[in-house]
Enzyme design. Structure first.
Site, PDB file in Angstrom:
ATOM      1  N   ASN A 126     -22.779 -13.350  -3.375  1.00  0.00           N
ATOM      2  CA  ASN A 126     -23.835 -13.053  -3.109  1.00  0.00           C
ATOM      3  C   ASN A 126     -24.852 -13.028  -4.469  1.00  0.00           C
ATOM      4  O   ASN A 126     -24.384 -12.311  -5.314  1.00  0.00           O
ATOM      5  CB  ASN A 126     -23.728 -11.616  -2.461  1.00  0.00           C
ATOM      6  CG  ASN A 126     -25.111 -10.787  -2.596  1.00  0.00           C
ATOM      7  OD1 ASN A 126     -25.484  -9.861  -2.714  1.00  0.00           O
ATOM      8  ND2 ASN A 126     -26.284 -11.506  -2.200  1.00  0.00           N
ATOM      9  N   GLY A 127     -25.878 -13.355  -4.610  1.00  0.00           N
ATOM     10  CA  GLY A 127     -26.643 -13.578  -5.727  1.00  0.00           C
ATOM     11  C   GLY A 127     -27.093 -14.747  -6.185  1.00  0.00           C
ATOM     12  O   GLY A 127     -27.324 -15.835  -5.314  1.00  0.00           O
ATOM     13  N   TYR A 177     -35.847  -2.890   1.314  1.00  0.00           N
ATOM     14  CA  TYR A 177     -35.765  -3.685   2.372  1.00  0.00           C
ATOM     15  C   TYR A 177     -34.314  -4.359   2.801  1.00  0.00           C
ATOM     16  O   TYR A 177     -33.883  -4.434   3.780  1.00  0.00           O
ATOM     17  CB  TYR A 177     -36.552  -4.817   2.230  1.00  0.00           C
ATOM     18  CG  TYR A 177     -36.287  -6.141   3.327  1.00  0.00           C
ATOM     19  CD1 TYR A 177     -36.855  -5.968   4.395  1.00  0.00           C
ATOM     20  CD2 TYR A 177     -35.946  -7.347   2.830  1.00  0.00           C
ATOM     21  CE1 TYR A 177     -36.773  -7.011   5.335  1.00  0.00           C
ATOM     22  CE2 TYR A 177     -35.750  -8.441   3.603  1.00  0.00           C
ATOM     23  CZ  TYR A 177     -35.910  -8.264   4.905  1.00  0.00           C
ATOM     24  OH  TYR A 177     -35.969  -9.292   6.027  1.00  0.00           O
ATOM     25  N   CYS A 203     -26.967 -12.473   0.207  1.00  0.00           N
ATOM     26  CA  CYS A 203     -26.142 -12.766   1.391  1.00  0.00           C
ATOM     27  C   CYS A 203     -25.264 -11.627   1.409  1.00  0.00           C
ATOM     28  O   CYS A 203     -25.150 -10.672   0.681  1.00  0.00           O
ATOM     29  CB  CYS A 203     -25.023 -13.928   0.829  1.00  0.00           C
ATOM     30  SG  CYS A 203     -26.044 -15.350   0.312  1.00  0.00           S
TER      31      CYS A 203
HETATM   32  O1  LIG Z   1     -45.163 -10.003   3.724  1.00  0.00           O
HETATM   33  P1  LIG Z   1     -44.049 -10.617   4.452  1.00  0.00           P
HETATM   34  O2  LIG Z   1     -43.760 -12.014   3.654  1.00  0.00           O
HETATM   35  O3  LIG Z   1     -44.173 -10.802   5.943  1.00  0.00           O
HETATM   36  O4  LIG Z   1     -42.567  -9.795   4.182  1.00  0.00           O
HETATM   37  C1  LIG Z   1     -42.540  -8.390   4.375  1.00  0.00           C
HETATM   38  C2  LIG Z   1     -42.107  -8.344   5.799  1.00  0.00           C
HETATM   39  O5  LIG Z   1     -40.721  -8.887   6.048  1.00  0.00           O
HETATM   40  C3  LIG Z   1     -39.669  -8.064   6.417  1.00  0.00           C
HETATM   41  O6  LIG Z   1     -39.480  -7.886   7.502  1.00  0.00           O
HETATM   42  P2  LIG Z   1     -38.249  -8.449   8.566  1.00  0.00           P
HETATM   43  O7  LIG Z   1     -39.200  -8.913   9.934  1.00  0.00           O
HETATM   44  O8  LIG Z   1     -37.632  -9.714   7.704  1.00  0.00           O
HETATM   45  O9  LIG Z   1     -37.248  -7.676   8.876  1.00  0.00           O
HETATM   46  P3  LIG Z   1     -37.128  -5.953   9.491  1.00  0.00           P
HETATM   47  O10 LIG Z   1     -37.066  -6.442  10.975  1.00  0.00           O
HETATM   48  O11 LIG Z   1     -35.870  -5.574   8.971  1.00  0.00           O
HETATM   49  O12 LIG Z   1     -38.100  -5.227   8.978  1.00  0.00           O
HETATM   50  C4  LIG Z   1     -40.113  -6.745   5.701  1.00  0.00           C
HETATM   51  O13 LIG Z   1     -39.610  -5.395   6.393  1.00  0.00           O
HETATM   52  C5  LIG Z   1     -41.681  -6.714   5.978  1.00  0.00           C
HETATM   53  O14 LIG Z   1     -41.979  -6.408   7.193  1.00  0.00           O
HETATM   54  N1  LIG Z   2     -28.681 -14.802  -1.228  1.00  0.00           N
HETATM   55  C1  LIG Z   2     -27.736 -15.166  -1.776  1.00  0.00           C
HETATM   56  O1  LIG Z   2     -26.944 -14.215  -2.200  1.00  0.00           O
HETATM   57  C2  LIG Z   2     -27.376 -16.638  -1.868  1.00  0.00           C
HETATM   58  C3  LIG Z   2     -25.934 -16.992  -2.630  1.00  0.00           C
HETATM   59  C4  LIG Z   2     -26.356 -18.532  -3.049  1.00  0.00           C
HETATM   60  N2  LIG Z   2     -27.111 -18.381  -4.355  1.00  0.00           N
HETATM   61  C5  LIG Z   2     -26.481 -19.359  -2.046  1.00  0.00           C
HETATM   62  O2  LIG Z   2     -27.697 -19.731  -1.980  1.00  0.00           O
HETATM   63  O3  LIG Z   2     -25.752 -19.715  -1.047  1.00  0.00           O
HETATM   64 MG   LIG Z   3     -40.173  -5.696   8.675  1.00  0.00          MG
END
Ligand SMILES: O=P(O)(O)OC[C@H]1O[C@H](OP(=O)(O)OP(=O)(O)O)[C@H](O)[C@@H]1O
Ligand SMILES: NC(=O)CC[C@H](N)C(=O)O
Ligand SMILES: [Mg+2]
Length: 501
Positions: free
Chosen positions: A101-102, A257, A2
């Site tokens: 976050n976490g 990412y 988050c």
């Molecule tokens: O193998 P998968 O389960 O598909 O996950 C990996 C993909 O998901 C994310 O993209 P996303 O669309 O979330 O975000 P981005 O636009 O920042 O690349 C990441 O950048 C990869 O493209």
């Molecule tokens: N992605 C997160 O940091 C999640 C925070 C918290 N564990 C929730 O689920 O709201």
């Molecule tokens: Mg992507």
């Protein structure tokens, strides 16, 4: 992962909190919330949705006060029901709100002890509500109407003894100010900075430095693992190392990412790391096939663009934008539910045929997790007439669950779990699949002048830095949080609508 923010300003901070959450939107798209305080009252608005949809003028006008905290949510515990949107609130002692976050790995024991020993009631299945109650209990022990900085730091020290997992936290104590702290391994990121105004100095704590940049704050530094900072409502800053650091292991997936490229985490530029990942991948490609026949390098927008650009430069091959991203569709990986994720990939990305027709293309993504994106993308490249479709990932194969704040609880949803590179290549339909080596990824993130040596790389190597994660725990979260179980949970909370307040 988050996004969290806390600001102590010299005038109302509602707009600054909103602006910071907009900048942190990439860390959570499910729910958003802001709480502020003025004259010993708190003002809270939170709901499911994107920041721009959750806060309307009528809400903003009522979020009064010169200090407050905010949150954008990507659920990793409980469900994505609005009842679990953050910040959470408890009225005793003082009135405390918290954004997290976490993910805690000992939430079940902690929840039990909060009920049995601390006599506190937690109303949702969110680990963050448990964390807030544990913090409130420790603060109450001082039995003082007015807390001194050391009372707060003592409470955080005690809290570190009770909470295990990944956590970066901002909390607002009504009538006092803002407290922020980071888990002893520094798994999740947290920075703070300041800006000068004519009325005096203002402070901001946030998940990523990009939020400070955009709002005109200057980065002071990262909050250290095991450190807490306290900014009083009058703008005085106190910091204290509340627990000794055993091992500093920030999450390497932030660099791959999660974080924005224009952020600097623990002294290392996310952008530079991603360039380096591209360079390292090019070296591996040349090692594996010095006489490769790649005609063009094509990124899968958005996150892989930085690595793909440097990969193409290092290989001396053309870089082309073969996929166009619909700017109105968010990040697909952090959407809840596989059906939505799958549908969104096609809505989000469309191919430019001429960049594929008759060519040997190398598609580059930052990571392959469930394989949702790459399967569809490889097919799109073939449909556009590509001769050969090669695929590379700037991260190694994701083979193990994450338990520290990324929603990857189920090994069976991970395409590379128990599979060789060749098997994954076959499944996604590519002619050649190249994964980054883990050592190369680590090298890409370690920069001179930083004290980054090791990382939480559990999703790649199955080593959990907190030392408490065993097979039984992994089995348990798999049962709790696989896509089917989550769908059921969501349906239940929608009917009952249990709220924290
Ligand atoms: O193998 P998968 O389960 O598909 O996950 C990996 C993909 O998901 C994310 O993209 P996303 O669309 O979330 O975000 P981005 O636009 O920042 O690349 C990441 O950048 C990869 O493209
Ligand atoms: N992605 C997160 O940091 C999640 C925070 C918290 N564990 C929730 O689920 O709201
Ligand atoms: Mg992507």
């Amino acid at each position: 992962m988050c996004g969290i923010v806390g600001i102590v300003g010299t005038a109302n901070v509602n707009q600054a909190l909103y602006d910071a959450l907009i900048v942190l939107q990439h860390r959570g798209q499910d729910a958003a919330g802001i709480v502020t305080s003025k004259d010993n009252k708190l003002f809270l608005r939170k709901a499911n949705g994107l920041v721009k949809d959750v806060f309307h003028t009528r809400h903003m006008q009522r979020l009064l006060g010169n200090y407050g905290i905010g949150h954008v949510r990507y659920p990793t515990a409980g469900s994505s029901s609005s009842a679990e949107a953050q910040p959470f609130y408890v009225n005793s002692p003082y009135g405390i709100t918290l954004a997290h976050n976490g993910n805690l790995t000992n939430v079940e024991e902690l929840a039990k002890s909060i009920y049995l020993s601390d006599l506190r009631h937690v109303n949702t299945s969110s680990d963050s509500e448990v964390l807030l109650n544990a913090f409130a209990h420790e603060l109450a022990k001082s039995k003082k109407l007015r807390l001194a900085p050391d009372d707060i730091f003592d409470a955080v020290t005690q809290l570190y003894k009770r909470c295990v997992g990944g956590f970066a936290v901002v909390s607002m104590i009504i009538g006092h100010g803002i407290v922020a702290f980071r888990d002893p391994n520094g798994i999740r990121p947290l920075v703070y900075g300041s800006r000068e105004t004519v009325q005096g100095i203002e402070y901001m704590v946030a998940s990523e430095s990009v939020a400070l940049d955009v709002l005109g704050f200057t980065l002071i530094r990262d909050v250290a693992p095991g450190e807490a900072i306290y900014i009083t409502e009058q703008g005085e800053l106190f910091t204290k190392q509340c627990v000794a650091v055993k091992q500093f292991t920030p999450c390497i997936f932030e660099y791959v990412y999660l974080a924005r490229p224009d952020s600097i985490i623990d002294g290392s530029s996310v952008y530079k790391s991603r360039l380096k990942m591209g360079e390292k991948l090019a070296e591996k490609i040349l090692r594996e096939r010095p006489d490769h026949d790649i005609d063009v390098v094509i990124p899968i927008p958005d996150t892989s663009r930085t690595s793909a650009l440097e990969l193409a430069n290092s290989l001396g091959v053309k870089f082309r934008e073969g996929f166009i991203k619909n700017r109105y569709i968010g990040r697909t990986f952090i959407m809840p539910g596989q059906a939505e994720r799958k549908k969104s990939v096609r809505q989000k990305l469309n191919a430019i045929e001429l960049e594929f027709k008759g060519k040997n293309v190398l598609l580059v993504d930052d990571s392959i997790v469930r394989g949702t994106t790459c399967k569809q993308i490889v097919q799109m490249a073939r449909d556009c007439g590509a001769k050969k479709v090669y695929f590379c990932s700037a991260a190694p194969a994701v083979r193990y669950p994450n338990v520290y704040g990324i929603d990857m609880p189920s090994v069976h949803e991970l395409i590379a779990h128990n599979r060789t590179t060749e098997e994954v290549a076959k499944l996604i339909g590519t002619d050649w699949l190249i994964y980054q080596d883990l050592e190369d990824l680590k090298e890409a993130v370690r920069f001179e002048g930083t004290n980054l040596h090791d990382f939480d790389c559990a999703v790649f190597d199955g080593h959990y830095v907190t030392g408490d994660v065993n097979e039984a725990y992994l089995h348990h979260i798999e049962e709790e949080r696989n896509d089917k179980a989550l769908g059921q949970k969501q349906a239940e909370t929608e009917i009952i609508e249990l709220h924290n307040n």
